[in-house]
Design a protein around this motif. Structure first.
Motif, PDB file in Angstrom:
ATOM      1  N   THR A 285       9.826   5.483   7.058  1.00  0.00           N
ATOM      2  CA  THR A 285       8.954   5.322   8.212  1.00  0.00           C
ATOM      3  C   THR A 285       7.572   4.941   7.716  1.00  0.00           C
ATOM      4  OG1 THR A 285       7.959   6.447  10.116  1.00  0.00           O
ATOM      5  CG2 THR A 285       8.526   7.826   8.258  1.00  0.00           C
ATOM      6  N   GLY A 286       6.778   4.365   8.568  1.00  0.00           N
ATOM      7  CA  GLY A 286       5.513   3.787   8.117  1.00  0.00           C
ATOM      8  C   GLY A 286       4.346   4.755   8.085  1.00  0.00           C
TER       9      GLY A 286
ATOM     10  N   VAL B  21       0.855  -1.188   0.000  1.00  0.00           N
ATOM     11  CA  VAL B  21       0.000   0.000   0.000  1.00  0.00           C
ATOM     12  C   VAL B  21       0.891   1.237   0.000  1.00  0.00           C
ATOM     13  CG1 VAL B  21      -1.716   1.346   1.281  1.00  0.00           C
ATOM     14  CG2 VAL B  21      -1.948  -1.145   1.117  1.00  0.00           C
ATOM     15  N   ILE B  22       0.613   2.112  -0.939  1.00  0.00           N
ATOM     16  CA  ILE B  22       1.383   3.342  -1.061  1.00  0.00           C
ATOM     17  C   ILE B  22       0.443   4.516  -0.792  1.00  0.00           C
ATOM     18  CG2 ILE B  22       2.735   4.820  -2.610  1.00  0.00           C
ATOM     19  CD1 ILE B  22       3.300   2.226  -4.260  1.00  0.00           C
ATOM     20  N   ALA B  23       0.777   5.297   0.196  1.00  0.00           N
ATOM     21  CA  ALA B  23       0.088   6.581   0.377  1.00  0.00           C
ATOM     22  C   ALA B  23       1.035   7.616  -0.200  1.00  0.00           C
ATOM     23  CB  ALA B  23      -0.168   6.844   1.857  1.00  0.00           C
ATOM     24  N   PRO B  24       0.812   8.036  -1.445  1.00  0.00           N
ATOM     25  CA  PRO B  24       1.749   8.966  -2.062  1.00  0.00           C
ATOM     26  C   PRO B  24       1.535  10.354  -1.472  1.00  0.00           C
ATOM     27  CG  PRO B  24      -0.086   8.529  -3.538  1.00  0.00           C
ATOM     28  CD  PRO B  24      -0.332   7.732  -2.282  1.00  0.00           C
ATOM     29  N   PHE B  25       1.843  11.406  -2.179  1.00  0.00           N
ATOM     30  CA  PHE B  25       1.475  12.734  -1.659  1.00  0.00           C
ATOM     31  C   PHE B  25      -0.035  12.755  -1.472  1.00  0.00           C
ATOM     32  CE2 PHE B  25       5.658  14.065  -3.225  1.00  0.00           C
ATOM     33  CZ  PHE B  25       6.048  14.882  -2.167  1.00  0.00           C
TER      34      PHE B  25
ATOM     35  N   ASP C  31       4.906   4.052   2.400  1.00  0.00           N
ATOM     36  CA  ASP C  31       5.038   2.995   1.400  1.00  0.00           C
ATOM     37  C   ASP C  31       5.381   1.728   2.166  1.00  0.00           C
ATOM     38  OD1 ASP C  31       5.866   1.148  -0.477  1.00  0.00           O
ATOM     39  OD2 ASP C  31       6.959   2.607  -1.695  1.00  0.00           O
ATOM     40  N   THR C  32       4.457   0.789   2.179  1.00  0.00           N
ATOM     41  CA  THR C  32       4.650  -0.378   3.042  1.00  0.00           C
ATOM     42  C   THR C  32       5.762  -1.295   2.548  1.00  0.00           C
ATOM     43  OG1 THR C  32       2.954  -1.671   1.893  1.00  0.00           O
ATOM     44  CG2 THR C  32       2.243  -0.359   3.796  1.00  0.00           C
ATOM     45  N   ASP C  33       6.201  -1.127   1.298  1.00  0.00           N
ATOM     46  CA  ASP C  33       7.354  -1.915   0.856  1.00  0.00           C
ATOM     47  C   ASP C  33       8.661  -1.323   1.384  1.00  0.00           C
ATOM     48  OD1 ASP C  33       6.038  -3.920  -0.380  1.00  0.00           O
ATOM     49  OD2 ASP C  33       6.915  -3.605  -2.369  1.00  0.00           O
ATOM     50  N   LYS C  34       8.610  -0.075   1.786  1.00  0.00           N
ATOM     51  CA  LYS C  34       9.809   0.559   2.346  1.00  0.00           C
ATOM     52  C   LYS C  34       9.893   0.352   3.860  1.00  0.00           C
ATOM     53  CE  LYS C  34      11.027   2.860  -1.534  1.00  0.00           C
ATOM     54  NZ  LYS C  34      10.423   4.149  -1.855  1.00  0.00           N
TER      55      LYS C  34
END
Lengths: 781, 157
Positions: free
Chosen positions: A492-493, A244-248, A526-529
């Protein structure tokens, strides 16, 4: 040593991409073969669904699929309860959460009934208009005071009444306090609320890649890790299969937290069903109808005081309008209940509330998250008490402030984070003195106001205090890594919605490892980060994630010093980190670039010895036992036009204490924005439902959010009372501006209208409402 | 709805020819046909101003125009505002300096509203700036830093 950036007005790292149109927002994700979703939503606030006819819609060219509740199979289930009720004795709580698509009945206007997937959004909307839903309208509950009437229609028919919750919290013995009181004041107070109206509406893009069996979701969420964990469970995937990506994000303010909105749950599922990327972007009308609100409370409050003006006890009963579902538990009314106590030493407190279901969009936290309701009640009651006692509004507050020596101060009731409501630190009088001085309170009251009143001008002054519980747990984490090129990567999450995390977190890292702030790259959301964390809410980003970033950076610093001391054959305490190099103090030729050191920490030959880790990298977590309490004073001067009842804010002063400040530039921005929303809440913004539960003002033409003409210049000053609860000494600031604006505004307007003897017992006001109040007083006279 | 029209227009100095449906909004055309996603859509009813672009030098709301109405026009979007890559327009630089943006979603609309206005009002007062901003909504900043940025930009320009 590189200049410490903590406390400096550092320009933001994230600005260049935002200013040039390069930043990725959710609706900017365009994928090949992408399909588009539109929803058929309920036109009724309360109705039984008899049948749904999608045949005409399905016949439109370009429509790929249409789903109703019946088509979802096992996937149809109510959303998760995100926050269970706090461990309060005898709490009554009925969980009823939103459903992906309405099945047997609809419970608010805007509730999704059917989902259309088509090759373009235009076609999807054409089709949604051709879906016919046959319903049997049911009687509607709109007014929260009627929700518990035995004759009221049941919104959830498996319950015996429209009761979400019943909670009593108390400390001391209010009855005994009242018996000793010289003065007892009671009032009924009403606080309505509006919508967050973030400039970016919600949106979800999902891409199920069948070949890699991996789902990527771009989501306008404040809590991507929670959404990823929840979605993987719902979809029967392992968490590692979901990114899951929360972009800007174009503003969050609460309603984007982690709601598992119907659209948020359905779009990823459809992508898996159709093996295609799928996008849904909310439009503004949908945002008004189906993004969560924060709304009405009615309080019956009573304050008992000694003749000197000391609070002996406070009693409050209130109703909280929860709307049709309750995914976020009791956070909002618990915040109201707890924050009411404010900066004051209240020996006896009895607080009881009932939260009720109504046929309206449901209520979850919006900037302030119920805190402003509590502050409004306490501050207004103090104003009325001050009048009875012949005290000024600032004298009565000063008399009741918790003294600095009393911290940590235990309020002995349970807060929204399930911990006892303990204030970590505070020092309220200096802020009061500063505010009185800045707004020149005495001179205004003594000289300016009488002079202007004599000219027939309605000018008034208001001054209130508040606390804000911030920085609650459970935890956040961060990973800091020095790259071979010398740049520092941080992940960071939490999500970010404009709070400046790319800069304030970079400052924390830069100070530890001695690099330029611009060389620290922050990844959030970004949950992959980074796949641990809770999210950005409750003014907790800087406090919780910030302290985690700081802790991880400290560990990297230790690793740098350890490795460099071996390389340079010097004791760690003789080394300094500055400008991206580590060197022996006073030995200019000894410098090693951090990037080179990172390469040496990750060798291709030799051994990384037992107990050592490769690279210059560390992960750390910060989990506070309980939140930290920020505070402040707001004061303003207003003028009311006697003809139009329009209110103009002549001056607005705020003195704010959120402990140590990482970046005053960013903090000022947070406070300005909060106050702007508070002003909207006080005078311009009100969600209007009619008796049938129809939303009457769901557009920016009808629902007024303040423009540059309504928000005045705001004068900001600070007091710094560090928090002892975290290494950085910081407290949250995100919601502060929005919390005390309502009662400050009410007090100032009431003061301006003193010649009419009007009492302000409600928020929001409006020119019309002020006119009605003045007329009513005239008729009484 | 398969009937389409051919339009040709210039955006940020580049010429485009596209076959579009007459009902396609100019904002959607820019964002989804040309992938110029810097222009943001906040309300689609002409109030918030986030989608403001320049059409033949005049600030307009691209959500209130159809793409076909821009046939033959010269458009400027936020992507074309800076004089070159890695550079910022004085307004963009001033916005950064004054912290005039937080989430940044409304920012392109403010920039595109202000760029032509500032050219015509080189020495604006605070009041004039506030009036010029009043057609654009920002939910994060409370506008104060935007006012400061415009003053700053006026000094640079």
């Amino acid at each position: 040593m590189t200049t410490r950036t903590f406390g400096q007005r550092i320009r933001r790292n994230e600005d260049p991409v935002l200013l040039t149109g390069q930043a990725l927002f959710t609706d900017d994700v365009n994928l090949p073969g992408m399909l588009h979703v539109a929803f058929k939503r309920s036109d009724y606030a309360h109705a039984r669904i008899l049948s749904i006819d999608t045949s005409l819609a399905a016949a439109i060219e370009g429509v790929v699929a249409i789903y109703t509740a019946a088509d979802l199979g096992d996937y149809w289930r109510p959303g998760p309860l995100l926050v269970s009720p706090p461990p309060i004795k005898d709490v009554v709580f009925n969980t009823r959460t939103q459903v992906p698509l309405a099945r047997d009945k609809v419970r608010h206007v805007g509730e999704p009934i059917a989902m259309v997937v088509a090759t373009s959004r235009y076609i999807a909307e054409d089709a949604a208009e051709l879906i016919f839903v046959d319903v049997e309208p049911l009687p509607v509950v709109v007014d929260m005071e009627q929700a518990l009437d035995p004759a009221a229609p049941l919104i959830h028919e498996d319950l015996t009444q429209n009761l979400v919750a019943h909670v009593i919290q108390q400390k001391g013995d209010y009855a005994a306090a009242k018996a000793q009181a010289d003065v007892v004041v009671s009032r009924r107070l009403y606080y309505d609320h509006g919508v967050a109206a973030a400039m970016e509406n919600r949106g979800v893009v999902a891409n199920w890649d069948r070949k890699s069996q991996h789902l990527t979701v771009w989501d306008t969420t404040q809590a991507p890790v929670v959404i990823r964990n929840g979605l993987s469970g719902l979809l029967g995937l392992s968490a590692a299969q979901v990114r899951v990506i929360a972009p800007f994000i174009g503003g969050g303010f609460g309603p984007k937290i982690m709601m598992f909105y119907p659209e948020e749950v359905l779009v990823p599922w459809v992508s898996m069903q159709l093996n295609r990327p799928v996008k849904w972007i909310e439009d503004r009308r949908e945002n008004f109808m189906s993004t969560t609100h924060e709304r009405d409370q009615v309080h019956w409050a009573e304050i008992a005081l000694s003749k000197e003006g000391r609070i002996l006890g406070f009693k409050d009963f209130f109703l909280h309008d929860n709307g049709a579902y309750g995914p976020y538990g009791l956070t909002v009314p618990i915040n109201s209940q707890c924050t009411l106590l404010g900066c004051y030493d209240v020996p006896a407190y009895y607080s009881e509330f009932k939260a009720v279901f109504t046929n309206k969009m449901y209520v979850t936290p919006y900037r302030g998250a119920g805190r402003q309701h509590g502050v409004f009640v306490m501050e207004r009651m103090l104003d009325f008490a001050a009048q009875e006692l012949g005290l000024s509004v600032h004298e009565i507050r000063r008399k009741n402030f918790i003294p600095p020596a009393a911290f940590p101060y235990n309020n002995a009731i349970i807060y929204q984070d399930f911990a006892p409501l303990v204030y970590d630190s505070g020092n309220y009088e200096p802020a009061l003195d500063k505010a009185l001085d800045l707004i020149d309170y005495d001179r205004f009251v003594r000289e300016e106001q009488p002079k202007l009143r004599a000219e027939g001008r309605l000018v008034g002054i208001g001054l209130v205090s508040y606390v804000e519980g911030t920085g609650i747990g459970p935890y956040e984490g961060a990973r800091v890594q020095i790259e071979p090129n010398g740049l520092v990567n941080v992940a960071t999450g939490i999500g970010t919605q404009g709070q400046g995390h790319f800069t304030s977190f970079a400052q924390l890292v830069a100070d530890q490892v001695g690099v330029d702030v611009r060389h620290v790259r922050i990844s959030t959301g970004d949950t992959d980060k980074f796949h641990w964390g809770t999210g950005t809410f409750a003014s907790r980003g800087a406090v919780v994630a910030g302290n985690a970033v700081h802790a991880a950076a400290e560990r990297v610093r230790e690793k740098i010093l350890k490795l460099a001391s071996e390389e340079l054959e010097a004791a760690p305490e003789d080394l300094e980190l500055t400008d991206g190099v580590v060197r022996v103090k006073g030995v200019p030729g000894s410098a090693i670039k951090l990037g080179d050191l990172a390469v040496r920490a990750n060798p291709l030959r030799g051994a990384v010895k037992p107990g050592m880790e490769p690279g210059l990298e560390a992960t750390a977590y910060f989990g506070p036992e309980r939140g930290v309490t920020a505070s402040g004073i707001h004061a303003l001067i207003v003028e009311v036009d006697p003809e139009t009842m329009q209110v103009q804010i002549k001056r607005y002063v705020t003195v704010h204490d959120c402990g140590r400040v990482i970046n005053p530039l960013i903090l000022d921005g947070q406070i300005h924005g909060g106050i702007a929303q508070g002003i909207g809440n006080a005078f311009y913004e009100k969600v209007v439902y009619d008796a049938n539960g129809q939303l009457l003002n769901g557009s920016f033409m009808d629902y007024l959010i303040p423009t540059s003409m309504e928000v005045p210049r705001i004068e900001v000053d600070h007091v710094e009372t560090p928090s002892p609860s975290n290494p950085l000494g910081i407290k949250g600031a995100g919601e502060a501006g929005a919390i005390p604006t309502g009662p400050a505004f009410a007090q100032a307007v009431e003061n301006a209208l003193a010649p009419f003897g009007v009492e302000i017992l409600e928020i929001p006001l409006s020119p019309n409402r002020l006119y009605e109040l003045v007329q009513a007083r005239r008729q009484e006279a | 709805m398969s009937e389409t029209m051919m339009i040709s227009l210039t955006v940020n100095g580049q010429r485009y020819q596209r076959q579009v449906e007459p009902r396609l909004l100019l904002s959607d055309f820019l964002r989804h046909e040309l992938d110029l996603t810097g222009t943001h859509v906040g309300c689609e009813h002409g109030v918030c101003g986030a989608c403001t672009i320049l059409v033949d030098g005049v600030a307009v709301r691209s959500c209130l125009m159809f793409a076909v109405q821009a046939d033959g026009c010269e458009l400027l979007t936020v992507e074309g505002l800076a004089p070159g890559p890695e550079q910022l327009h004085p307004l963009q630089a001033a916005f950064r300096q004054a912290h005039a943006l937080q989430c940044g979603f409304c920012t392109p609309g403010f920039l595109m509203t202000l760029a032509p206005w500032l050219a015509q009002h080189p020495n604006p007062t605070d009041e004039e700036i506030r009036l010029a901003l009043s057609g654009n909504l920002c939910r994060c900043t409370g506008y104060q830093h935007i006012v400061e940025a415009v003053k700053m930009a006026a000094e640079i320009c």
